[in-house]
Every structure is written in C-alpha cells, then in structure tokens.
Design an enzyme around this catalytic site. Structure first.
Site, short mmCIF file in Angstrom:
data_model
loop_
_atom_site.label_atom_id
_atom_site.label_comp_id
_atom_site.label_asym_id
_atom_site.label_seq_id
_atom_site.Cartn_x
_atom_site.Cartn_y
_atom_site.Cartn_z
N ASP A 47 125.73 -17.42 -12.90
CA ASP A 47 126.42 -17.91 -11.39
C ASP A 47 125.98 -16.99 -10.06
O ASP A 47 126.19 -16.71 -9.25
CB ASP A 47 127.79 -17.76 -11.52
CG ASP A 47 128.07 -19.33 -10.52
OD1 ASP A 47 127.21 -19.91 -10.30
OD2 ASP A 47 129.46 -18.60 -9.98
N GLU A 211 115.62 13.40 -13.23
CA GLU A 211 116.87 12.69 -13.38
C GLU A 211 116.81 11.50 -13.17
O GLU A 211 115.97 10.57 -11.92
CB GLU A 211 118.21 13.20 -13.14
CG GLU A 211 118.62 13.87 -11.27
CD GLU A 211 119.28 14.64 -11.56
OE1 GLU A 211 120.15 15.18 -12.45
OE2 GLU A 211 120.00 14.65 -10.36
#
Ligand SMILES: *[C@@H]1O[C@H](CO)[C@@H](O)[C@H](O)[C@H]1NC(C)=O
Ligand SMILES: *[C@@H]1O[C@H](CO)[C@@H](O)[C@H](O)[C@H]1NC(C)=O
Ligand SMILES: *[C@@H]1O[C@H](CO)[C@@H](O)[C@H](O)[C@H]1NC(C)=O
Ligand SMILES: *[C@@H]1O[C@H](CO)[C@@H](O)[C@H](O)[C@H]1NC(C)=O
Ligand SMILES: *[C@@H]1O[C@H](CO)[C@@H](O)[C@H](O)[C@H]1NC(C)=O
Ligand SMILES: *[C@@H]1O[C@H](CO)[C@@H](O)[C@H](O)[C@H]1NC(C)=O
Ligand SMILES: *[C@@H]1O[C@H](CO)[C@@H](O)[C@H](O)[C@H]1NC(C)=O
Ligand SMILES: *[C@@H]1O[C@H](CO)[C@@H](O)[C@H](O)[C@H]1NC(C)=O
Length: 586
Positions: A47, A211
């Site tokens: 949706d 990271e």
C-alpha cells in the site's frame, strides 16, 4: 490557441488535485527523542508505505518501526523485538552501550528483513562473542507475532545489512573498528545464518570507524554509503561506487555527502544515513543527529531521526540538502493517515512546527499499556498491573530488588528492574505522576526519573529512611519515616543527594512527583501534595549534562525498588502526564 489553453488548464487542475506538486516544507527531527540509526524503505507492494527502523540498545520492546504513507504522518506500528524468546540474550548484556545497535530494514521477496547486532560491549573488540549478529523476518510487520526469532550469523563486527543479487543474498557490515579493515561483505544464507568468506570492499575515506554501510543499485552502479568519524561531532556520510557488488569501490571526490561537522548548527553529529525514494522517483535520506549545537554538552534527547531531500540525477552522485530544523524538499505524497498498527502517531505531522497535546495516561482496566512505553531489558510482566482491584486507574509497580543503577551501573541480569518510561521528545516539557506508596521496610523506594542509562539517571522518589534526629518529620532519631529523596548518578558531577521527611500534612493522599525541563540545559525536580499545586516545591535543579552521553536518549518514567532489601510494598502511580512545552530547532 484554444487547445493550448485547455491543456494548460488541465495540467494546472491535475497538479492541484494531486496536491503535492509543490516542494514541501517539513521540520526536523521527524522522530524526536531516542530514535538513532534510522533505516527506511519504501514498499509499493504494501500500500505504498514507508517503513523506518531504529536502534534501541537495552530498551525493550526493541527496534521500533514507524510507518507513513505521506512522509508527513508517521505512526509507531510496533517493534521487531517484542518477545523474550526471540533473543533471550538481551537480558544478559553488560554496559549501557550494549544491546541492539543499528538495524537495516529491507523488503525482498514479499518479506521484511531486519538485520542487526546484539552487542555485549563489555567484551573485547576482537572477541566474536561480543558481536551477536542476527536476522529477523516478517510477512506482516504490523503483527508482533509475525516477527521471527533471531537467526544468528558469525561476523566480528556490526551495522550489518542484507543485499540480494542473482538469486543470492549477501551481508555487508562494519568490521570491529579497533581491529579494522572496515567494510566487509560475505555471501549468506539468511534462513540459516551460514556465511561465506568475509572480504574487504572499502576502507572508507580515512575518517574514524567507517560503519553503517548501505548499498543501492542505480543506473548500472552499486553505490556504497557509509558513516565515518564516529557518532560525535565529526560524524559524516561518505560514498563510493563500483560496477560490481564486490568492488573495488571508488570514493567520491565530493565526500562527505552529508555532515554538520565544523558548523555552528544546532543539529550536530549528523551521520549514519539511509536512502530511499518515493513513488515519483524522488530520493530522500534519513540520518541521526543530536540537537546539541557545536558545544555538544546538552543533548538529553540523544541521537534523533532527521530527514532530508536528496537530488540524484542519473549516473551522477547524489546531493543531500544539509540538515537543519526547517527543511525544504521534494513534494510529499498527499496526506493519508490510514495506517494499521498500534500507534501512537508521532505528532504533529512533520510538516507542522506546532506541539502535540499533553499525554495523560490513566491506566484503565483491560487496556494494554501504550506501545510507546518502554522498559530497560526484559520486564517481569507481573510487576506492572494496570487498575488492580483495590486501586482502579493506577499502575501498580511491584518493586525489583535492583534499583535503577543495579549492579556496577552496567549489569542487571534476568531479575530485572521495575521501570517503565517514555522518551523525552521535547526540549521543554513537564512530566509528572501521582504516587501512593506506604513503604514499610527500610530502603523501599518509588519515584520518577530522567533515565539515560543505569549509570546516568536523575531520580526523585519517596524512600523509607531513618530520621536523622527530630526536625520536620516530628519523630525521634532512627524512626523509619518516608522521605522525599533526589539522587543523581552520572559520569559528570551531579549534586549530592537531598532527602527530607515527607511533611506530615502530605502523608495521607498522593504525592505529585515532577520532572520539568525549565530551559535547554536544566531540569527541575519538584514534589507536592495531590490537588494542592500551591504547595509544590522544587527539590533540585540539575544540569542535563548528567544525561547527555553515549548512544541512547533520556527516558522519563517511574520506578519501584527495594534497593537490595527484602521489602515487597507495591507503589501505585496515577495521572501520568507528559506535557510538551517547547521544541527548539535552532
Ligand atoms: C559487567 O561488567 C563489569 C565491568 O566490566 C564487570 O566488573 C562485571 O563482572 C560484569 N558482569 C557480568 C555479569 O558480566
Ligand atoms: C566466527 O568467525 C571468527 C572469525 O572469523 C572465527 O574465529 C570463529 O571460529 C567463527 N565461529 C564460528 C562459530 O563459526
Ligand atoms: C583496506 O585496508 C587493508 C589494510 O590496510 C588493506 O589490506 C586493503 O587492501 C584495503 N582494502 C581496500 C579495498 O582498499
Ligand atoms: C572539520 O575540521 C577539522 C579541522 O580542520 C578537519 O580535520 C575535519 O576533516 C573537518 N571535518 C569535516 C567533516 O569536514
Ligand atoms: C525542490 O526540492 C528539490 C530537493 O531538495 C530541489 O532539488 C529542487 O531544486 C527544489 N525545487 C524548487 C523549485 O525549489
Ligand atoms: C537554565 O536554568 C538553570 C536553573 O534554573 C539556570 O541556572 C540557568 O542559568 C538557566 N540557563 C539559561 C541559559 O537560562
Ligand atoms: C542501588 O543499588 C545498589 C546495588 O544494590 C546499592 O549499592 C546502592 O546503594 C543502591 N542505591 C541506593 C540509593 O540505595
Ligand atoms: C533478607 O532476608 C534474608 C532471609 O530471611 C536475610 O538473611 C537477610 O538478612 C535479609 N536482608 C535484609 C537487608 O534485611
């Protein structure tokens, strides 16, 4: 001529009815309070909904998921980590920087995948048992039961994310940074956790701790986005790209693509980003940020989720709009608030700078506690009873032996801590609750707290203590009487504890305990008898530096403990109120 004006008329009309052809104005943070390390996706198959996950460290339920259909109204639809059996080891983490670190949320093959790491930060970086890398999946993210138990895989690192190509799945992650090299990748079986060989694909641009890697396939390239500089004021977002998933990845000459490092912005530490696009193909990014200014001393709400628009022409590198409080970006989808899930909505919508209504919880019978309330690690369910028969419209807390500091300020173990809270989400606010509590054993205590971690919390409670000799309490020295006590615990200096006997005239009814942010740097802790506001007094004003630290954000809540003693007297809390007063954005 006629034809031309007709066409013009039509297009004007069509854009008006779509209602979203003009660039939007919206406000950061989109998720105020402790919602770090955001990861978001757009899922046309569900949706046309956007979903975002964030990290939760030792908070439980863990890994909150917010959903939106318009980028304006966001609803908390539940938590990936919602049952102890999914990941029993969360009960055993040691240190407040432990727990669930950055998750990546992705949708593939009609399934939602959430890959993250349960970190036990007390163990050495190079010890693989420090990094418990895990995979959750769900067909229906709105249904807590749909989220699977954790599947574990071996990686000496964190910030792991899944990627699919050619019928195979891969995990990319950040190798433990003190023992880099850094961004690594391996083939993985997501259902069993079996991993192939880890290979280095990028070392970043030279910033500390590359990271938070995320890979996007676009225009024949694999774009690798990462965070560097550590999650403080040097935090930044960098990119590299390759023609092959496995690299070699070439750094972008325009790095960093997003940072507020070396600026005077109120929004600092911007980094750890994720990219997604909407149904018009316009790109957006989320990231974490602290509202601390460059001074970086007062940021009790910790790392919050911010959003920005990204312009990403075909074949080129993306351009991110820098993060500030008031943002301009792509047109947003038309307003659509019909979203399943428990709630509540983050209010107001991201497009409004106004404040939400006061939150007033009355703990009626047969109602589950609101989904945004949180514990520290797993709760003992029977310690929290809404509307017990003898005290309707209260929340009864059964005390834990451990107080909020517990063991070493780091560990608590499975016995747990009786504590339930909500996030501080506004610069200025008032949080209060009314307490009815008749302690009988020395050391029994219940109260309100501004809690960041087990070694950073500011508490105002009622505790049974011996009189230190006459005075306000009226009794003799050594007699046990309930005292009001303020006590702080932090790595920074906090004022010494203050305690005084509960005034005689206050002992019959409830006591209102309050934490108020009087300005952006200080809390005031106050107490007074229920219904007699004029008698309320401030017990302590204290700097919020005490709870501006580390990875988490301040929780405002209530607790009950015996402080290691043998008591079992319950505490009854009612009229929980969180009143937003002001939101600072610059
Ligand atoms: C937790 O960490 C502290 C500090 O490193 C250590 O002293 C303690 O033994 C640890 N406790 C457990 C249960 O691992
Ligand atoms: C996990 O990986 C580490 C580092 O490569 C290795 O030393 C260890 O034996 C592995 N453990 C398991 C259970 O495969
Ligand atoms: C990353 O650094 C390591 C160690 O210095 C080096 O061996 C490796 O070649 C580098 N990898 C890349 C992709 O630059
Ligand atoms: C901020 O300034 C310092 C000192 O000049 C510099 O080393 C660093 O690279 C700068 N950071 C960013 C992200 O521009
Ligand atoms: C609309 O927003 C996008 C994304 O920030 C930007 O690139 C574009 O220039 C803006 N358009 C206008 C007309 O302001
Ligand atoms: C904030 O409030 C505290 C406590 O009342 C006060 O000491 C401090 O000066 C105030 N700070 C500002 C900037 O007004
Ligand atoms: C909190 O609990 C710890 C461990 O049981 C204890 O040492 C400490 O004194 C307690 N704090 C208070 C204020 O009682
Ligand atoms: C708690 O109860 C145990 C067993 O009855 C007793 O040995 C201990 O001294 C008690 N502790 C306190 C603090 O009263």
């Amino acid at each position: 001529m006629f034809l031309a004006s007709l066409l013009l008329g039509l297009s004007a009309c069509a854009s008006a009815s779509r209602g979203h052809s003009r660039n939007s104005t919206f406000y950061n943070p989109i998720f105020p309070g402790f919602y770090p390390d955001p990861s978001c996706i757009y899922v046309p198959e569900h949706d046309h909904t956007f979903f975002c996950a964030s990290s939760s460290f030792n908070a439980f339920p863990g890994i909150p998921i917010h959903a939106s259909k318009d980028l304006q109204n966001w609803k908390l639809i539940g938590h990936v980590l919602n049952r102890k059996e999914q990941l029993p080891r969360l009960a055993e983490t040691n240190r407040s920087t432990s727990g669930i670190w950055a998750p990546t949320l992705r949708f593939h093959d009609d399934t939602f995948w959430l890959v993250t790491t349960l970190v036990d930060d007390d163990r050495p970086q190079a010890d693989s048992s420090r990094w418990d890398n895990i995979i959750f999946k769900a067909k229906d993210p709105y249904d807590p039961e749909s989220w699977s138990n954790a599947v574990h895989f071996n990686f000496t690192g964190y910030d792991t994310e899944p990627f699919w190509e050619g019928g195979k799945a891969y995990i990319t992650g950040a190798h433990a940074w003190q023992v880099g090299p850094y961004i690594q990748q391996a083939e993985v079986d997501l259902d069993t956790g079996a991993v192939g060989e880890w290979r280095i694909i990028w070392n970043g641009t030279g910033g500390m701790a590359p990271e938070g890697p995320h890979i996007y396939r676009k225009d024949g390239w694999y774009y690798l986005l990462a965070a560097e500089g550590g999650t403080g004021v040097d935090h930044m977002v960098t990119m590299a790209r390759s023609k092959k998933l496995s690299g070699p990845y070439e750094s972008y000459s325009g790095n960093p693509v997003l940072t507020n490092a070396n600026t005077t912005s109120y929004f600092q530490t911007v980094g750890h980003s994720d990219l997604f696009h909407d149904s018009n193909g316009n790109w957006w990014a989320v990231a974490l940020s602290t509202r601390s200014g460059p001074g970086y001393l007062h940021y009790p709400m910790g790392r919050e989720t911010v959003m920005t628009a990204v312009s990403w022409p075909e074949g080129e590198w993306p351009t991110f709009t820098p993060i500030s409080g008031k943002m301009s970006g792509w047109p947003m989808p038309p307003e659509q608030k019909d979203i399943r899930g428990v709630g509540p909505f983050v209010t107001p919508p991201t497009t409004s700078p106004s404040l939400p209504q006061e939150e007033h919880l009355t703990f009626p019978p047969h109602h589950p506690l609101p989904a945004h309330l949180t514990h520290w690690r797993y709760p003992i369910a029977t310690s929290y009873t809404a509307s017990p028969a003898d005290h309707p419209n209260t929340l009864r807390l059964t005390p834990s032996r451990l107080n909020l500091t517990a063991l070493n300020g780091n560990y608590a173990g499975p016995a747990g801590q009786t504590f339930i809270a909500r996030r501080q989400q506004h610069t200025l606010f008032s949080f209060s609750a009314t307490l009815r509590f008749n302690p009988v054993v020395e050391g029994e205590e219940a109260g309100v707290t501004a809690f960041l971690t087990q070694n950073h919390h500011l508490d105002l409670g009622v505790v049974l203590l011996p009189l230190d000799g006459g005075g306000e309490g009226g009794g003799g020295a050594g007699e046990l009487v309930p005292h009001v006590r303020f006590r702080g615990e932090s790595y920074t200096a906090v004022p010494a504890a203050v305690a005084f006997p509960v005034p005689e005239g206050w002992r019959d009814g409830g006591l209102v305990l309050e934490v108020r942010a009087c300005n952006a740097s200080h809390y005031a802790f106050g107490v007074g008898p229920e219904g007699r506001r004029a008698e309320r007094r401030v017990v302590m004003e204290v700097s919020n530096e005490a709870v501006s630290w580390g990875f988490t954000g301040t929780l405002l809540g209530i607790y009950a403990t015996t402080n290691g003693g043998n008591g079992s007297t319950p505490a009854y809390f009612s009229d929980w109120r969180y009143k937003p007063i002001e939101q600072f954005r610059d």
